[in-house]
Scaffold this motif. Structure first.
Motif, mmCIF file in Angstrom:
data_model
loop_
_atom_site.group_PDB
_atom_site.id
_atom_site.type_symbol
_atom_site.label_atom_id
_atom_site.label_comp_id
_atom_site.label_asym_id
_atom_site.label_seq_id
_atom_site.Cartn_x
_atom_site.Cartn_y
_atom_site.Cartn_z
ATOM 1 N N ALA A 68 36.325 41.800 42.364
ATOM 2 C CA ALA A 68 36.664 42.205 43.100
ATOM 3 C C ALA A 68 37.803 43.456 44.028
ATOM 4 O O ALA A 68 36.992 43.720 45.195
ATOM 5 N N TYR A 101 37.545 33.374 45.979
ATOM 6 C CA TYR A 101 36.891 33.550 45.041
ATOM 7 C C TYR A 101 36.079 34.585 45.043
ATOM 8 O O TYR A 101 36.353 35.112 45.681
ATOM 9 N N THR A 102 35.529 35.336 43.822
ATOM 10 C CA THR A 102 35.144 36.208 43.044
ATOM 11 C C THR A 102 34.025 36.423 41.737
ATOM 12 O O THR A 102 34.643 35.286 40.995
ATOM 13 N N MET A 104 34.671 38.152 39.231
ATOM 14 C CA MET A 104 35.593 38.866 37.998
ATOM 15 C C MET A 104 36.264 39.670 38.585
ATOM 16 O O MET A 104 36.390 40.612 40.023
ATOM 17 N N ALA A 105 38.293 39.276 38.346
ATOM 18 C CA ALA A 105 38.758 40.446 38.644
ATOM 19 C C ALA A 105 39.916 40.957 37.795
ATOM 20 O O ALA A 105 39.675 41.261 36.612
ATOM 21 N N LYS A 106 40.369 42.412 38.958
ATOM 22 C CA LYS A 106 40.946 42.799 37.499
ATOM 23 C C LYS A 106 42.703 42.621 37.446
ATOM 24 O O LYS A 106 43.031 41.975 38.614
ATOM 25 N N ARG A 110 44.567 40.466 39.774
ATOM 26 C CA ARG A 110 45.068 39.177 39.510
ATOM 27 C C ARG A 110 47.057 39.146 39.501
ATOM 28 O O ARG A 110 47.414 37.728 39.946
ATOM 29 N N LEU A 120 42.928 31.344 42.332
ATOM 30 C CA LEU A 120 41.981 32.218 41.920
ATOM 31 C C LEU A 120 40.810 31.400 41.492
ATOM 32 O O LEU A 120 40.877 30.653 40.144
ATOM 33 N N GLU A 122 37.070 32.553 40.114
ATOM 34 C CA GLU A 122 36.263 33.642 38.933
ATOM 35 C C GLU A 122 34.889 33.153 38.528
ATOM 36 O O GLU A 122 35.004 32.122 37.566
ATOM 37 N N GLU A 125 33.069 33.779 35.136
ATOM 38 C CA GLU A 125 33.667 32.684 33.864
ATOM 39 C C GLU A 125 32.973 30.767 33.982
ATOM 40 O O GLU A 125 33.020 30.658 32.518
#
Length: 299
Positions: A68, A101-102, A104-106, A110, A120, A122, A125
């Motif tokens: 993201a 939507y992404t 993965m988020a850092k 988050r 959210l 991910e 996942e």
């Protein structure tokens, strides 16, 4: 169909272009930021925009890149010279029922999503996305192995560390090419599955005992596992291909010092097969939006 749904895309690479096309085909109102250097629009009717709070306030769905942003809010952009920097005001402007939507988020993303109680998704996942992505990942790893060795995969001794979704697909492909496959596992059920598949299983705690007879190591475990002690026992002509998320699970400093080739290769689906990887993400996102829409209509 996604008729009447406004989807805003912020940045991304060639995978994102495929998602944009799919959403446009399903009649969504698609608005994109960070694609001004594309040679042609991704699809008819797609609107190119600047990042503003007004734009985000209009979104039913926000789609961010596979990663993201970084921890300062900088969004990856491949098709624009202008940076996209997410700030708190952007999250504050999003509708409360927006779907984000992404891949993965850092922590940066988050934290702000949690602060404003947004939803959210991910994608990386999800088991189905990870399994589909394991196919281009395995093909990319094989490509790297062929490019960086002077032997064939057929007849080579290959170690695959980790029998998750990527490791399993990779081990099966190596076996199909005629390699002798050793599978380093951390769970007894994975040990049993490896044996059933005709591979040679061992516990990762015993990796040092396998190191002297290796042509290729493929690591999928995102913790330090191919240590200096392991590398010291490996043949110098062996090659390590680390598929785990950065910084990987290999002591790259010592590998370089000893003269063992070690390559970090995360994100292979987007590198070797961006169209396929994009279609995987597009199908997942569009199906999820439809499911959420149906759920909202029912409620």
């Amino acid at each position: 169909m996604l008729t009447g749904i406004t989807i805003v895309f912020l940045g991304g690479d060639a995978r994102q272009v495929e998602v944009i096309r799919k959403c446009a085909e399903l009649d969504a109102n698609v608005r994109i930021v960070g694609f001004d250097q594309l040679e042609e629009p991704p699809a008819a009717g797609v609107s190119s925009e600047k990042l503003t709070t007004e734009l985000l306030a209009s979104a039913d769905v926000l789609v961010l890149p596979v990663v993201a942003s970084d921890e300062k809010g900088s969004v990856p952009v491949q098709f624009s010279s202008e940076p996209i920097i997410l700030q708190e005001e952007h999250f504050a402007s999003l509708p409360k029922d927006v779907l984000i939507y992404t891949g993965m988020a850092k922590d940066f993303v988050r934290r702000l999503i949690a602060k404003y109680k947004l939803e959210l998704f991910e994608l990386l996942e999800r088991d189905d996305v990870a399994i589909y992505n394991s196919i281009p990942t395995a093909e990319g790893a094989l490509m790297m192995a062929i490019q960086n060795t002077d032997i064939t995969i057929h007849g080579s001794t290959c170690v695959v560390l980790g029998l998750g979704r990527t490791g399993f697909t990779l081990a099966r492909n190596l076996q199909a090419l005629g390699a002798s496959v050793k599978a380093g596992v951390r769970r007894k059920d994975h040990f049993a599955r490896a044996a059933e598949m005709g591979w040679k299983p061992f516990m990762t705690t015993d990796l040092a005992d396998q190191a002297a007879d290796i042509d290729l190591i493929f690591n999928t475990i995102p913790t330090m596992i191919v240590t200096a002690q392991i590398i010291a026992k490996m043949p110098r002509q062996a090659v390590i291909i680390d598929l785990a998320s950065a910084p990987g699970g290999t002591d790259f400093r010592y590998a370089e010092k000893r003269g063992v080739k070690a390559l970090l290769a995360p994100g292979l689906p987007g590198i070797v097969a961006p169209k396929t990887a994009g279609i995987i993400m597009a199908n997942c996102i569009c199906q999820s939006i439809l499911e959420q829409k149906i759920r909202g209509d029912v409620q």
